[in-house]
Design a protein around this motif. Sequence first.
Motif, short mmCIF file in Angstrom:
data_model
loop_
_atom_site.label_atom_id
_atom_site.label_comp_id
_atom_site.label_asym_id
_atom_site.label_seq_id
_atom_site.Cartn_x
_atom_site.Cartn_y
_atom_site.Cartn_z
N GLY A 169 0.82 -1.21 0.00
CA GLY A 169 0.00 0.00 0.00
C GLY A 169 0.85 1.26 0.00
N ILE A 170 0.18 2.41 -0.01
CA ILE A 170 0.87 3.70 0.01
C ILE A 170 1.40 3.92 1.42
CG2 ILE A 170 0.60 6.19 -0.30
CD1 ILE A 170 -1.63 5.61 -2.25
N THR A 171 2.68 3.68 1.57
CA THR A 171 3.29 3.72 2.89
C THR A 171 4.65 4.39 2.80
OG1 THR A 171 4.24 1.53 2.50
CG2 THR A 171 2.18 1.62 3.71
N PRO A 172 5.04 5.13 3.85
CA PRO A 172 6.37 5.74 3.84
C PRO A 172 7.46 4.71 4.09
CG PRO A 172 5.23 6.19 5.90
CD PRO A 172 4.24 5.50 5.01
N SER A 173 8.68 5.12 3.81
CA SER A 173 9.83 4.26 4.04
C SER A 173 9.89 3.83 5.50
CB SER A 173 11.11 5.01 3.67
OG SER A 173 12.24 4.27 4.01
N GLY A 174 10.25 2.56 5.72
CA GLY A 174 10.36 2.02 7.07
C GLY A 174 9.10 1.36 7.59
N THR A 175 8.00 1.47 6.86
CA THR A 175 6.74 0.85 7.28
C THR A 175 6.77 -0.65 6.99
OG1 THR A 175 5.54 2.89 6.80
CG2 THR A 175 4.25 0.86 6.93
N GLY A 220 -7.44 -34.30 19.73
CA GLY A 220 -8.34 -33.39 19.04
C GLY A 220 -7.69 -32.75 17.83
N GLU A 221 -8.50 -32.02 17.07
CA GLU A 221 -7.94 -31.34 15.90
C GLU A 221 -7.07 -30.17 16.36
OE1 GLU A 221 -8.11 -32.81 13.32
OE2 GLU A 221 -9.96 -33.96 13.22
N ARG A 222 -6.11 -29.80 15.50
CA ARG A 222 -5.13 -28.78 15.87
C ARG A 222 -5.13 -27.65 14.83
NH1 ARG A 222 -4.23 -30.31 20.89
NH2 ARG A 222 -2.16 -29.36 20.96
N GLU A 223 -4.68 -26.51 15.26
CA GLU A 223 -4.53 -25.39 14.34
C GLU A 223 -3.25 -24.62 14.66
OE1 GLU A 223 -6.89 -21.79 14.81
OE2 GLU A 223 -7.88 -22.68 16.58
N ALA A 224 -2.83 -23.77 13.70
CA ALA A 224 -1.59 -23.01 13.89
C ALA A 224 -1.67 -21.74 13.04
CB ALA A 224 -0.38 -23.85 13.49
N SER A 225 -0.77 -20.81 13.31
CA SER A 225 -0.69 -19.58 12.51
C SER A 225 0.75 -19.09 12.48
CB SER A 225 -1.60 -18.48 13.08
OG SER A 225 -1.05 -17.96 14.28
N ALA A 226 1.03 -18.20 11.53
CA ALA A 226 2.35 -17.58 11.45
C ALA A 226 2.19 -16.16 10.91
CB ALA A 226 3.30 -18.38 10.56
N THR A 227 3.11 -15.32 11.32
CA THR A 227 3.12 -13.92 10.91
C THR A 227 4.43 -13.61 10.21
OG1 THR A 227 1.75 -13.30 12.80
CG2 THR A 227 2.99 -11.53 11.75
N GLN A 228 4.34 -12.87 9.11
CA GLN A 228 5.55 -12.47 8.39
C GLN A 228 5.44 -10.99 8.02
OE1 GLN A 228 8.54 -12.29 7.98
NE2 GLN A 228 9.09 -14.00 6.67
N SER A 229 6.55 -10.25 8.13
CA SER A 229 6.59 -8.83 7.78
C SER A 229 7.72 -8.56 6.81
CB SER A 229 6.78 -7.97 9.04
OG SER A 229 5.67 -8.06 9.90
N ALA A 230 7.51 -7.52 6.00
CA ALA A 230 8.54 -7.02 5.10
C ALA A 230 8.55 -5.50 5.22
CB ALA A 230 8.27 -7.45 3.66
N THR A 231 9.72 -4.92 5.23
CA THR A 231 9.84 -3.48 5.45
C THR A 231 9.96 -2.74 4.12
OG1 THR A 231 10.95 -3.89 7.55
CG2 THR A 231 11.18 -1.68 6.60
N VAL A 232 9.14 -1.72 4.00
CA VAL A 232 9.19 -0.89 2.79
C VAL A 232 10.48 -0.08 2.83
CG1 VAL A 232 8.07 0.97 1.51
CG2 VAL A 232 6.69 -0.77 2.67
#
Length: 564
Positions: A169-175, A220-232
């Motif tokens: 998206g429209i984001t400044p440097s470092g976002t 029982g059934e299982r679930e999981a998640s992960a987060t990833q970031s990239a810097t502008v």
Amino acid sequence: MKTSHKSLFRQLLATSLLLGSAFQLAAPVLAAGTPAGTTISNTATATYEDPNNPGTSINATSNQVTITVAKVAGVTVTADPAQDVNSGTIQTGDILNFDFTITNTGNDATTIFIPGAPSSITNGTLSGPLLADLNNDGTFETVIPAAGFTTGNIAADQVIKVRVPVVVGITPSGTNVTVVLGDTGANDNSAGTQNQPDASDGANPNEVRTIAVGGAPANGEREASATQSATVGAVPEVLNGPLNQPDAVGPTNNNDDFTNASITVPAGLAPNALIPDPAPRTFTNTIANGSTTDPVIVSLLPTPPTDPAALPNGTLVTITYNVGETATYSYNPTTGFTFVSGTGTTATDPVKILLTPASPGNTANYQVTIDLPNNTPQLTAFSVPITVFDDLNNDGIIDAATEVPNTTINRLYTGFVRVVKESRILQGTGPAVVAGENVFSQTPKSPAPGNIIEYRITYTNISEAAPSGGTGNVVLNASNLRIVEDGTTGGNNWALDSNSDGIIDTSNVPATAVDSTGGTVTFAPTGDVQGTTAATDVTRYEDTVAGPIAPSTAGTFTFQRRVN
């Protein structure tokens, strides 16, 4: 056969789950563990002796205990580094691929539900559907529907990958641009986000979760998640400056560098008279892409000067790139610049230029034509800042917070050498000088015969000098400056014989005509030889000023005439 510690741990883990133990599978854990359905048999043996018959062992064998390893579900999601599709600096508008690795960490085959969208995207939007690589061969051949997708059987320890394509998206440097796949609450890549009991919210469409095959797993059934970031990263720096000097620096920074130029002033126009129809003047500026990796398309706009009232109402500014792309704007001190007309441009689509990354071909020239309105004052500077910017949202408006503008100033002078004439009276062989008339001024004087009139012409280059510490600015040096003093033409009469007595009204005082900068003075009709008649009969002086007159510098030409 010797059993390894790892195998023993897996057996104990599976057995404890079977027996209702509170063991929690948290990431990272052993991969699949002992396969579901594995039978673990255990028979104890013992030896003993009869005290009445010492030394003779008697064997005893227990009954056999059989344990079958239960089905245990497990899933983890880990994030791979984000990939910029164009392989350059991450910028607004780029497409990033966020890849996630999903692993079946249970001990039996399972199907896995893949959501049709990430649970959240920060500072970006999806650029297309999610894709899956179900056999981990590097090819994302499966399109995930918006409603989600359930895989076929995924064996224990098997890995699949999911790709989330995102437009920055429209984001400044470092976002940071951040994507979360799955939804386990915290979603912070901590241990509590991996291999968790499937939440009580049911079949949440945002989850990455197991779906058992052939019976429910013991845990029982299982679930999981992960987060990833990239810097502008920094938006490609676009440099904008004078011809062949895109990186020029002005008095304070690289947003006030300048090119000075002048129009031609009509001959004989009084210094306080307005120029009736100033001729247009065209400047050429150069822009360059400061990035070594990223191309950029920049837009160009005229912007109001620091003092909006300093540019005349009705000034026309035309920006041209090649022949086929022009935009003309009209200036109003209150409303600024308004688009008037153009070729290949509109009010919201200004002149645009594509710049490749820094390499041969990463610069471009464009032209700016300034057309001042009728009746513009002389000896005045009119500044037109020209700004280039990466119009990220394509609205034709500069957003200085995100679109990194760079400005250069095209400054047009209506003449830039001011010539001021003054006089003073010296006594000579005449009577005493009237009080105050012995000082140079522009006020009328009243000399008597025998008094000497000394004329002084001061010439000043009024244009702005090159700033200290600045580089690449284009200044105005006045070259080939000639000052002509003719007492017989143009309304001058100081070398005429007004009373027809055969003697001109004022006579040259030899050896008094001098230029302060070392210029060369010539005389007419003959010369300036002291003691000769010809010297006193001079009617015309011409001062050829030595060398160019630099901005903000001045010189004088003086000569004396005796009143006859």
